[in-house]
Design an enzyme around this catalytic site. Sequence first.
Site, PDB file in Angstrom:
ATOM      1  N   SER A 122      -9.856   2.336   2.800  1.00 47.61           N
ATOM      2  CA  SER A 122      -8.920   3.004   1.912  1.00 47.61           C
ATOM      3  C   SER A 122      -7.977   2.047   1.194  1.00 47.61           C
ATOM      4  O   SER A 122      -7.330   2.421   0.225  1.00 47.61           O
ATOM      5  CB  SER A 122      -8.095   4.009   2.725  1.00 47.61           C
ATOM      6  N   SER A 152     -10.543   0.228   7.102  1.00 53.28           N
ATOM      7  CA  SER A 152      -9.896   0.280   5.786  1.00 53.28           C
ATOM      8  C   SER A 152      -9.198  -0.999   5.343  1.00 53.28           C
ATOM      9  O   SER A 152      -8.676  -1.061   4.237  1.00 53.28           O
ATOM     10  CB  SER A 152      -8.892   1.437   5.739  1.00 53.28           C
ATOM     11  N   LYS A 187       0.851  -1.198   0.000  1.00 57.70           N
ATOM     12  CA  LYS A 187       0.000   0.000   0.000  1.00 57.70           C
ATOM     13  C   LYS A 187       0.886   1.246   0.000  1.00 57.70           C
ATOM     14  O   LYS A 187       1.909   1.291   0.699  1.00 57.70           O
ATOM     15  CB  LYS A 187      -0.894  -0.026   1.250  1.00 57.70           C
TER      16      LYS A 187
END
EC number: 6.3.5.7
Length: 491
Positions: A158, A182, A78
């Site tokens: 997210s 998330s 990420k």
Amino acid sequence: MTDLTSMTIAEAKAGLANKSFTSLELTDAHLAAIEAARSLNAFILETPDQARAMARAIDARIARGEGGPLAGIPLGIKDLFATKDVRTTACSKILGNFVPPYESTVTSQLWRDGAVMLGKLNNDEFAMGSSNETSCFGPVVNPWRREGSNTSLVPGGSSGGSASAVAALLCMGATATDTGGSIRQPAAFTATVGVKPTYGRCSRWGIVAFASSLDQAGPIARTVRDSAILMRSMAGHDPKDTTSVDIGVPDYEAAIGKSVKGMKIGIPKEYRLDGMPAEIEKLWTEGAAWLKAAGAELVEVSLPHTKYALPAYYIVAPAEASSNLARYDGVRYGLRVPGRSIGELYENTRAEGFGDEVRRRVMIGTYVLSAGYYDAYYLRAQKVRTLIKKDFEDCFAKGVNAILTPATPSAAFGVGEKGGADPVEMYLNDIFTVTVNMAGLPGIAVPAGKDAQGLPLGLQLIGRPFDEQTLFSLGEVVEQAAGRFTPPRWW
């Protein structure tokens, strides 16, 4: 031989150990899959040269018998995790082409254990979002589609890039972060397994901060076993992070397949919301039945302050974001938009660099921290947070081992469908997940079924602090009963 990209981490580890294929072959197969799936927009930076160099080095280590627990396994990272000499932007214009001269603790532990980095994954800007539509690199597309429809769906946020890439078989696992859901919400939207560890279990050092008292790194993988394998490498004490807890890291994989007989599973009555879709209710009932069939005991529990969790979260998180994002000022690194004064430089840089959602949260956060409003909002929200934590403590004190809830109030929705006119509509996606962050507890989302349109739905298990092993044991029961789902390939 099985298609190299469709194996689990556990299967790939076995194949590498018995020399069925090399890490380089495994890495090349995933790099080709990434190239063919650029329409998903999951990866925002591919690092093929570095991936191949890492794979060759690992193959040499394996040949010498020095592999490591993740030797040769290709992962996606990420874009919130700092990666040394590789661009890290938190998917925000304000960080521009920032290239960190250091490595986050979590990723350095993955490389220590032999993993290979395929590239950086898309996420909501500064992790602020529930659909991965706020990224400056554009939205991520979910590899799942409604039956008979070509509408692009969101993968959740997210960590949407992480979930989408794992579901589409572009990487064997991915790092992710969870501030209010998330990791678990995107996992539920994509039929992947997402683990939000106990606060303090994984180091936050080198991860771009959103809300420091809520953020926690964790894995997204294809199976419960794979997430346990990744979690063991990601967890551990870090003296560089003052919130990191100094307790030993157990062998999480050993919890897979352990009997759950006699465990008490709490079913919280407050999670039965008005207007909750019947298919979510049905899934929840089914999940409870699977655990009961495996020998667990179901008990109704009460978490009375649940209804205050979402409003309290959306005061605490923006307040901490406002404080954390003050460092992005156009002076030290990242974007700089000149002005006639230092004040104007700050204003121009932040107006140009931050997207709408980040600006919205920074303004809310600054407001609730301001003189005259601090006591009315922020302080009160922190008191509510203490009550939410106590609700869970009271349940666990009565012998409850874990709590079963839905992971999301619906399946994945279309890109651009929600939150346009009313941001609160988007915030409601976090209704089942924020309590876990407010209380600092571990949670896991496991695929448990599909809705009427063929889209995946997930169940969430919430555990006692630092008792992730129980969640892995229970999660595997759900996974075995529900089976595994892969999206039909269209990209």
